[in-house]
Motif scaffolding. Structure first.
Motif, PDB file in Angstrom:
ATOM      1  N   UNK A 165       0.818  -1.219   0.000  1.00 33.71           N
ATOM      2  CA  UNK A 165       0.000   0.000   0.000  1.00 33.71           C
ATOM      3  C   UNK A 165       0.853   1.271   0.000  1.00 33.71           C
ATOM      4  N   UNK A 166       2.156   1.127   0.049  1.00 31.11           N
ATOM      5  CA  UNK A 166       3.011   2.322  -0.007  1.00 31.11           C
ATOM      6  C   UNK A 166       2.728   3.068  -1.303  1.00 31.11           C
ATOM      7  N   UNK A 167       2.475   4.369  -1.176  1.00 29.00           N
ATOM      8  CA  UNK A 167       2.162   5.162  -2.367  1.00 29.00           C
ATOM      9  C   UNK A 167       3.401   5.854  -2.936  1.00 29.00           C
TER      10      UNK A 167
ATOM     11  N   UNK B 246       0.038  10.922   7.609  1.00 30.71           N
ATOM     12  CA  UNK B 246      -0.992  10.811   6.579  1.00 30.71           C
ATOM     13  C   UNK B 246      -1.639   9.439   6.511  1.00 30.71           C
ATOM     14  N   UNK B 247      -0.858   8.422   6.777  1.00 33.39           N
ATOM     15  CA  UNK B 247      -1.352   7.094   6.436  1.00 33.39           C
ATOM     16  C   UNK B 247      -1.721   6.230   7.634  1.00 33.39           C
TER      17      UNK B 247
ATOM     18  N   UNK C 219      -2.228   2.203   7.646  1.00 38.61           N
ATOM     19  CA  UNK C 219      -2.296   1.375   6.433  1.00 38.61           C
ATOM     20  C   UNK C 219      -0.942   0.909   5.893  1.00 38.61           C
TER      21      UNK C 219
ATOM     22  N   UNK D 265     -16.203  -0.863   1.815  1.00 37.53           N
ATOM     23  CA  UNK D 265     -15.848  -1.085   0.413  1.00 37.53           C
ATOM     24  C   UNK D 265     -14.378  -0.945   0.095  1.00 37.53           C
ATOM     25  N   UNK D 266     -13.520  -0.937   1.102  1.00 40.89           N
ATOM     26  CA  UNK D 266     -12.084  -0.898   0.782  1.00 40.89           C
ATOM     27  C   UNK D 266     -11.267   0.020   1.656  1.00 40.89           C
ATOM     28  N   UNK D 267     -11.855   0.505   2.735  1.00 37.57           N
ATOM     29  CA  UNK D 267     -11.096   1.353   3.651  1.00 37.57           C
ATOM     30  C   UNK D 267     -10.433   0.433   4.681  1.00 37.57           C
ATOM     31  N   UNK D 268      -9.118   0.515   4.742  1.00 34.53           N
ATOM     32  CA  UNK D 268      -8.369  -0.398   5.608  1.00 34.53           C
ATOM     33  C   UNK D 268      -8.332   0.152   7.023  1.00 34.53           C
TER      34      UNK D 268
ATOM     35  N   UNK E 272       2.080   2.142  -7.951  1.00 41.02           N
ATOM     36  CA  UNK E 272       1.256   2.547  -6.809  1.00 41.02           C
ATOM     37  C   UNK E 272      -0.171   2.846  -7.207  1.00 41.02           C
TER      38      UNK E 272
ATOM     39  N   UNK F 198      -1.229   5.728  -7.872  1.00 49.05           N
ATOM     40  CA  UNK F 198      -1.610   7.112  -7.566  1.00 49.05           C
ATOM     41  C   UNK F 198      -1.699   7.882  -8.880  1.00 49.05           C
TER      42      UNK F 198
ATOM     43  N   UNK G  64      -5.242   9.659   0.510  1.00 55.32           N
ATOM     44  CA  UNK G  64      -4.875   8.308   0.089  1.00 55.32           C
ATOM     45  C   UNK G  64      -4.965   7.303   1.233  1.00 55.32           C
ATOM     46  N   UNK G  65      -5.236   7.804   2.408  1.00 53.93           N
ATOM     47  CA  UNK G  65      -5.152   6.920   3.568  1.00 53.93           C
ATOM     48  C   UNK G  65      -6.190   5.809   3.531  1.00 53.93           C
ATOM     49  N   UNK G  66      -7.339   6.097   2.972  1.00 59.55           N
ATOM     50  CA  UNK G  66      -8.432   5.137   3.084  1.00 59.55           C
ATOM     51  C   UNK G  66      -8.046   3.775   2.528  1.00 59.55           C
ATOM     52  N   UNK G  67      -7.647   3.767   1.275  1.00 63.93           N
ATOM     53  CA  UNK G  67      -7.371   2.473   0.651  1.00 63.93           C
ATOM     54  C   UNK G  67      -5.991   2.424   0.027  1.00 63.93           C
ATOM     55  N   UNK G  68      -5.344   3.568  -0.065  1.00 62.18           N
ATOM     56  CA  UNK G  68      -4.049   3.618  -0.748  1.00 62.18           C
ATOM     57  C   UNK G  68      -4.206   3.680  -2.248  1.00 62.18           C
TER      58      UNK G  68
ATOM     59  N   UNK H  49     -10.269   0.218  -4.235  1.00 59.83           N
ATOM     60  CA  UNK H  49      -9.438  -0.739  -3.518  1.00 59.83           C
ATOM     61  C   UNK H  49      -8.487  -1.353  -4.538  1.00 59.83           C
TER      62      UNK H  49
END
Lengths: 439, 476, 562
Positions: free
Chosen positions: A17-19, A93-94, A97, A314-317, C43, C45, C388-392, C455
């Motif tokens: 999940x690293x952006x 920020x993260x 996750x 629906x996809x929020x970790x 990623x 993004x 971006x925190x929610x799902x990345x 997701x």
């Protein structure tokens, strides 16, 4: 504990999940361009691989079979001090996750499990196994500092000195003075002497989790044998291990209370059993304080909890145990500052302080493995002193103080907090003068 | 000789054509063989395509009245002048978004009348003559005097329609939408964006090109809402530094709209006073206008005035509402009026101009250098005005030196020497006109020449638009 | 261990390596797969990723030049060896990845020049002078920089030269394509070209001239996207703020907050609907009364005001999120008023309150802590990475600029694209019916950007993201809400007539400066497209936007990524 390989697999989804936002390279709110970096490793390596993100990506690459081990990979991870600044920055920020530090721990474990640990790391581990310390110093010399002191076999309080201080002769007088003062204040101390070994922190950082657990278990057994309910350590690595790593390893420390000596002395002064007189000499009027990573953000207690994430909405970790998330809030930041203030020393904050402190390079095996990286980190940290009015950088960690001191340039000096405390420590309440300051 | 494009009004008379062979400060041009008068964007495209088919050089002209600076004087033989001054409609105006779409021939003499029913007015450069095309002025990056809304040199342009030298109609910025202009406007689009679309920004490329890359047919231009309350003031000083620093702070804070600094000679010219009056005027004046448009306008102007007074005091000057018998409000009023003749020619019949860009922080040193040069050179004793206009909200400044003189005065070499001195001191001649036409490229490391060549190749592949306009593209 | 992607790899020839090492030193040239991996991370993004965490195409090598001359020498070396290249500054997201197997990645990390010229309210920066560094230095002089959507760790130079450039404070900090002053650029052939005053060696303040504004050949709205050489230094405009000095930070990670300086207010206005918000907006834009206006979808405000996803989800479910974060309060503005004097502040404050009330709006109640968190995030643009925190996994779409006349329509279109899939049980992450971030530029026009939250580990979710992404373009083709900003690469070519001749001119520029397409990217127009294809491609828009094709395209993208 999961075996190294499995631990990486367990962390893989979080790593993935690293952006690649690069926030792990920077303190969350830089105050200047010169001191914006959070990460000594990226400062040295420069390729993205040197950052936490880069390491997570390499770990993911290993896990997904995209890359294999190369000397460059091992050199790169060896430049990382495992200081955890990336974790603090990322979480701004993260939150839950990614948790980079967990990923780095898992990656190191995987490297060891795959038999790829760098040669220098293996050598460190061999020395720890052989002598109980990373420096390979003889066990027989470990307790030399305490010659003439008397300790109980069993006591409420167990003194833990740590590998660095035990062998650093230049600090022994200060160490003795403080320990003697505590004893004179009526606290019987137990001490393991030559039997004190490595706390396991470095082994953990290097990815040798099994060995770390063995060391930890051995120590906890020793504590129990001593009958101590409180362990007071002079080692920032050790306090980090006790509070943050042992729980990760699933080690049951029961009701043992682990304190850093700064916390313990603060308690003693607050109880009036010890006091600190004003530090003499103009250089002590104002000092800058270096928050050691291990003592600061990495001492935040790790709670036993379900750290898995659940996919919601629906996809929020989402963390199953949000109250257990580590945000670096509960490290030991205040105790050393309070002691300095008691000695009427003004504490000047470095730009990167407390949970945002910049690692000096002394930890994580970097000093032993990539000395140039460790030196660069120290120099970077020391540069921060230029932004202050102080010429003195104080650390409450012997390892940091020694490493920073080695790389400092006049007129700046680096002082170990124990060397300021020792001449100022007084048994009893504040108005009782027991001895004069030793210059 | 090819014919002319059909259906476009043309004038081939010698008197008309010969008038374009020179202008008031350019003696060395060629007479065009015709002057064309397009009325629509389609006419323009037709002309440019015809020119490409026949390899006919074109020189676009959109202003009327006395011309100068040479950019409308053909530098090649057999050129055809494209006079778009007849395309002078206000296509659309919208008070809510403070924007209007105008054709290239709309001039400063008429635009405010066109906009007034919409409670708008145009952003203007310093006292343009009435025949000056608004679009031509903006295209030439003539600085507007409203420093607070000059974010970028592209201002006040929104979306535009340009016929490239290759004959292609390009819709630029947010004008690049499907449908006719009318359909776009009916959908609610206002063409408020100048940059883009996609990877290029042709409005920006064509700006400053002096007709050498294409012809703009129409443009959306930002306008100023008519203020409910307007108050102009002066900050005066014997030396430049206090007014300059006060202006810089005021502009950085955006607490006035019109903001510029003049010296006494320049102020006398702006006020329409004789040069002899200059001696009685303050040496330096920061002219500022505060405007309240909609919301509690009196209160807005009041706090701006109070803050400006604080700024003035901090920089060692003070706020005044007038000098001699002239109020700052009178000046502001004059700034909105456009006469047929350039105000700079009114004193002595002719003038020399020198303008360039400079970092706002070091304008003072530049002026000092110039003054030292003037004091010891052949122009010693002559009146030379100074106008300092902050641009990009006070990032840098347009610095302009104006010397009124009698039409027969021999001042060419002296003026060039001043320009050369300025160049050495760091004057950046971003708009190569007149004396700076060649000097602008003296310090170029080759980049500007290279990029102009690229722009020319890409937008005007046959080199038909105002050929040889820039020294770096002159045929050797 | 075997490399999965070995089949995609080209190998750096010994000769090319030697030359690169001669130019840069061996330490700054690598083709080690482990070190390359950080430049091949998928990623998602700004894009829809496929299922694989690594992009299929990796760079042959990564190089770290320190000077413009070194960049030029690297590019010339690429040319000699028939290699392509891709510049890379901070590398946020996957857009910085190389797109051809013959590409070298030029990581500009070492080019971090940063010089503040406070009296000229500008700075001179290199590609790795990140926004957080620039802002920290600027603040010492009472200035700030524009921070774009990527957040504080992005490269303002990259933003100014190469990618979009809008940001949440654009009301007073404009956008980086307009903030860019003089510039320095290494062409795809390795020439060093400077623009504006820099070309004459006179500093970095003036963007254009002498003569034409040739920067417009290289930088339109979208930016070069890595497809037209390497920008190595620019002047950039800074913006005065009402506080000089370091940004004070209170609170603890992650809920850092900052105290509001004197004469500053942060308000959150809520309107009864989008028509009312539009009318109010036209008033709020007059007289420069607001310093910043930002509309975030309520759930995104919620992410900012909660420290973890767990807290966000819990409080969403139990209805305890503060007012600005509640779904019914979508028609809203976060308003920052930053004044210097008390009188100024009073006028601004009274005016804003009066306008909001007149249009039926009201102000949300917030605790001082919440206010401090919002202010901190607004001032630093930390808001955006936090999204971006929610799902990345997010991408952004729409990106329209036009009059605020279109505000209700922008929201409506945002809902049209997202509402079904952001509703519970939909294929995207649950969220607002629309996820439009909206703000004004320079007191004039609207930017609206619809965030698609998917997701990344779920193919159906990725496909839904792709459907929404492509759907936005299709909807814009049919009934435009304004100028489309996010015209990434080939989308420009397909959009065709809507953007006039821009793609064709961009292609000419590309051909002129980079005839061999060495500066390789998918973010620029398609190079070397035959004119006939250029002409007919837009005719296929109805096909691309038809439901069945959209469905198939979305599925393909969801599976393989873009």
């Amino acid at each position: 504990m999961m075996p190294g390989g499995n631990l990486l697999d367990q962390r893989l989804a979080a790593m993935d999940r690293c952006t690649r936002c690069s926030q792990c390279k920077f303190v969350p709110v830089p105050k200047s361009r010169a001191h914006m970096s959070a990460c000594p490793s990226i400062d040295f390596v420069e390729y993205h691989a040197g950052s936490a993100s880069g390491q997570l990506i390499m770990a993911s690459g290993i896990a997904h079979g995209e890359i294999g081990y190369t000397p460059e990979l091992l050199d790169t991870i060896s430049a990382c001090t495992m200081c955890g600044a990336c974790d603090t920055a990322c979480k701004v920020n993260f939150a839950e996750i990614v948790e980079p530090l967990e990923g780095l721990y898992a990656f190191r474990a995987r490297i060891v499990a795959d038999g790829q640990s760098p040669k220098r790391h293996r050598e460190i581990m061999e020395r720890i196994a052989e002598t109980g310390n990373a420096q390979g110093r003889a066990r027989s010399e470990r307790a030399k500092w305490a010659t003439g002191l008397t300790f109980s076999n069993r006591a409420e309080v167990l003194l833990h000195v740590g590998s660095v201080l035990s062998y650093d002769m230049s600090k022994h007088q200060s160490l003795r003075t403080i320990v003697e003062a505590v004893q004179k204040a009526g606290v019987p101390l137990a001490y393991l002497g030559q039997n004190e070994g490595s706390c396991g922190m470095l082994a953990w950082d290097l990815g040798y989790h099994d060995q770390a657990r063995t060391l930890a278990n051995a120590f906890v057994r020793q504590v129990r044998q001593s009958g101590a309910k409180t362990v007071v350590t002079f080692s920032s690595s050790a306090i980090s291990a006790f509070r943050s790593i042992y729980p990760r390893m699933g080690i049951d420390t029961g009701d043992i209370r682990f304190l850093h000596f700064t916390e313990y002395l603060l308690e003693m002064t607050e109880m009036g059993r010890l006091s600190l007189k004003k530090a003499c000499g103009h250089i002590w009027q104002k000092v800058a304080f270096h928050d050691t990573c291990k003592l600061g953000r990495l001492t935040e207690p790790y709670q036993r909890a379900d750290y898995a994430l659940t996919k919601e909405m629906g996809g929020i970790y989402t963390s199953r145990s949000p109250e257990a998330l580590n945000f670096s809030r509960n490290g030991i930041y205040e105790a050393p500052r309070a002691l300095l203030r008691q000695m009427e020393i003004e504490v000047e904050e470095l730009e990167r302080n407390r949970e945002f402190s910049y690692c000096c390079g002394a930890q994580g095996g970097v000093k032993e493995t990539i000395p140039a990286a460790a030196k660069m980190a120290a120099r970077n940290r020391l540069d921060e002193l230029k932004e202050t009015e102080s010429q003195v950088m104080v650390s409450a960690c012997g390892n940091c103080a020694h490493h920073l001191g080695k790389h400092t340039r006049a007129p700046a000096i680096v002082v170990d907090l124990i060397d300021i405390l020792a001449p100022s420590i007084v048994v009893g309440a504040a108005n009782v003068v027991v001895h004069e300051r030793v210059e | 000789m090819s014919g002319l494009p059909s259906g476009i009004k043309a004038d081939v008379s010698a008197s008309t054509c010969d008038a374009f062979s020179t202008d008031s400060d350019t003696r060395s041009g060629f007479s065009p063989r015709a002057v064309l008068y397009p009325q629509t964007l389609e006419d323009l495209r037709k002309i440019v395509r015809w020119a490409n088919d026949t390899r006919t050089p074109l020189v676009p002209v959109s202003s009327t009245g006395p011309r100068r600076r040479g950019d409308t004087v053909p530098r090649v033989k057999e050129a055809v002048v494209v006079d778009v001054s007849g395309m002078n409609r206000l296509v659309h105006a919208d008070n809510r978004d403070r924007i209007a779409i105008i054709e290239a021939g709309v001039d400063f003499g008429s635009i405010d009348d066109l906009l007034r029913p919409h409670a708008l007015r145009a952003f203007r450069p310093l006292m343009p003559r009435s025949g000056k095309s608004v679009i031509a002025s903006y295209l030439d990056r003539e600085p507007i005097i409203n420093a607070d809304v000059h974010w970028d040199p592209a201002d006040p342009f929104g979306g535009t329609a340009i016929i490239s030298g290759g004959g292609e109609l390009t819709l630029n910025g947010s004008a690049a939408l499907e449908g006719t202009l009318r359909e776009q406007l009916e959908r609610g689009h206002r063409h408020m964006v100048t940059f883009g679309p996609g990877n290029v920004d042709l409005t920006r490329v064509v700006q400053g090109s002096q007709g050498s890359l294409g012809i703009m047919g129409w443009a959306a231009v930002y306008c100023e809402r008519l203020p409910q309350v307007e108050q102009s003031i002066f900050l005066c000083s014997d030396t430049l530094a206090p007014v300059l620093s006060a202006m810089r702070e005021a502009v950085h804070r955006r607490i006035c709209t019109i903001a510029f600094v003049t010296d006494a000679v320049q102020l006398a010219m702006l006020l329409g006073l004789g040069l002899e009056v200059a001696e009685k005027l303050p040496a330096w004046t920061f002219c500022a206008t505060l405007a309240g448009y909609v919301h509690a306008p009196e209160r807005k102007v009041a706090w701006q005035r109070a803050d400006l007074e604080t700024i003035a005091a901090r920089h060692g000057t003070s706020v005044t509402t007038g000098v001699l018998e002239v109020s700052a409000n009178d000046l502001a009023e004059k700034l909105r009026q456009s006469g047929p003749v350039c105000y700079r020619d009114l004193c002595l019949g002719a003038h020399k101009e020198l303008f360039f860009l400079h970092p706002i922080s070091s304008v003072g040193q530049m002026i000092e250098t110039q003054q030292e040069h003037l004091a010891r050179g052949v122009l010693h004793g002559r009146p030379v005005g100074t106008y300092i206009q902050p641009l990009a909200q006070g990032t840098f400044a347009h610095v302009e030196r104006i010397m009124p003189h009698a039409p027969d005065a021999d001042v060419e070499s002296g003026w060039r020497a001043l320009a050369e001195t300025s160049l050495i001191a760091g004057a950046f001649f971003s708009r190569p006109h007149g004396v700076s036409r060649d000097l602008a490229f003296v310090r170029d490391d080759g980049s500007a020449a290279r990029m102009i060549s690229a722009a020319k190749t890409l937008l005007d592949p046959h080199n038909l638009m105002n050929p040889n306009r820039f020294v770096v593209q002159e045929a050797k | 261990m075997a490399r999965n992607n070995a089949k995609h790899r080209m190998v750096l020839s010994p000769q090319a390596r030697t030359e690169l090492e001669t130019i840069l030193g061996a330490r700054y040239v690598t083709d080690d797969p482990a070190l390359l991996s950080g430049y091949a991370w998928n990623t998602g993004v700004g894009k829809i990723p496929g299922g694989d965490k690594f992009v299929p195409i990796w760079p042959i090598a990564v190089v770290l030049p320190a000077t413009t001359e070194e960049v030029a020498a690297v590019i010339k070396c690429c040319k000699r060896h028939g290699l392509s290249f891709r510049p890379h500054s901070t590398g946020y997201g996957s857009m910085g990845c190389v797109t051809s197997p013959d590409s070298i990645c030029i990581d500009l990390r070492r080019m971090n020049h940063l010089e503040i010229l406070p009296e000229d309210r500008m700075a001179v920066i290199g590609p790795y002078a990140t926004a957080n560094q620039l802002q920290a230095e600027a603040r010492k002089h009472g200035l700030t920089c524009h921070v774009v959507g990527a957040g504080p760790a992005h490269s303002p130079l990259a933003s100014a030269t190469s990618l979009i450039g809008v940001g949440i404070t654009s009301q007073f900090t404009s956008a980086n394509m307009r903030n860019m002053l003089a510039w320095e650029w290494v062409t795809p052939e390795g020439e060093i070209i400077r623009g504006g005053s820099a070309a004459s060696g006179m500093g970095w303040y003036a963007s254009d001239g002498p003569g034409p504004g040739t920067r417009g050949l290289l930088r339109g709205f979208f930016g070069g996207g890595g497809g037209i050489g390497v920008f190595t230094r620019i002047g950039i405009k800074l913006f005065p703020i009402n506080h000089q000095g370091k940004m004070e930070t209170l609170g603890q990670v992650p809920q850092l907050r900052s105290p509001l300086p004197p004469n500053t207010a942060l308000l959150h206005a809520i309107f009864p609907g989008y028509d009312a918000q539009r009318s109010a907006t036209f008033d709020l834009l007059q007289d420069d009364v607001c310093t910043v206006l930002l509309r975030m979808p309520p759930n995104h405000v919620g992410w900012t005001l909660t420290e973890s996803n767990a807290e966000f989800v819990r409080r969403t479910r139990d209805g305890t999120l503060p007012e600005p974060a509640r779904p019914e309060n979508g028609a809203s503005w976060t308003i920052l008023i930053a004044s210097r004097s008390a009188a100024e502040h009073q006028w601004r404050h009274d005016t804003v309150r009066e306008i909001v009330a007149r249009h039926g709006g009201r102000f949300a109640t917030m605790t001082p802590e919440e206010e401090g968190v919002l202010y901190h995030n607004l001032a630093t643009s930390q808001y955006v990475p936090r999204v971006l925190r929610a799902s990345g996994g997010i991408t952004t779409s729409f990106g329209v600029l036009d009059s605020f006349h279109f505000l209700p329509k922008a929201v409506e279109m945002g809902e049209m694209m997202l509402a079904k899939d952001t509703a519970p049980g939909g294929d995207l992450c649950e969220g607002n019916p629309d996820e439009q971030w909206i703000w004004p530029h320079e007191g004039r026009y609207m930017w609206a950007e619809n965030i698609i939250h998917f997701d990344a580990t779920n193919e159906a979710s990725r496909a839904a993201g792709a459907r929404a992404l492509i759907g936005h373009f299709a909807a814009q083709w049919k009934d435009p809400v304004g100028m489309t900003g996010l015209l990434v690469g080939p989308i420009q070519d397909v959009t065709g007539p809507r953007i006039g001749k821009a793609p064709a001119f961009a292609r000419k520029v590309k051909t002129y400066f980079d005839k061999d397409d060495r500066s390789k990217t998918k973010e620029y127009v398609i190079p070397n497209m035959p004119p006939v294809v250029e002409k007919i491609l837009p005719a296929f828009r109805p096909v691309f936007s038809s439901a069945p094709v959209l469905h198939i395209l979305s599925k393909m993208v969801g599976k393989n990524g873009t």
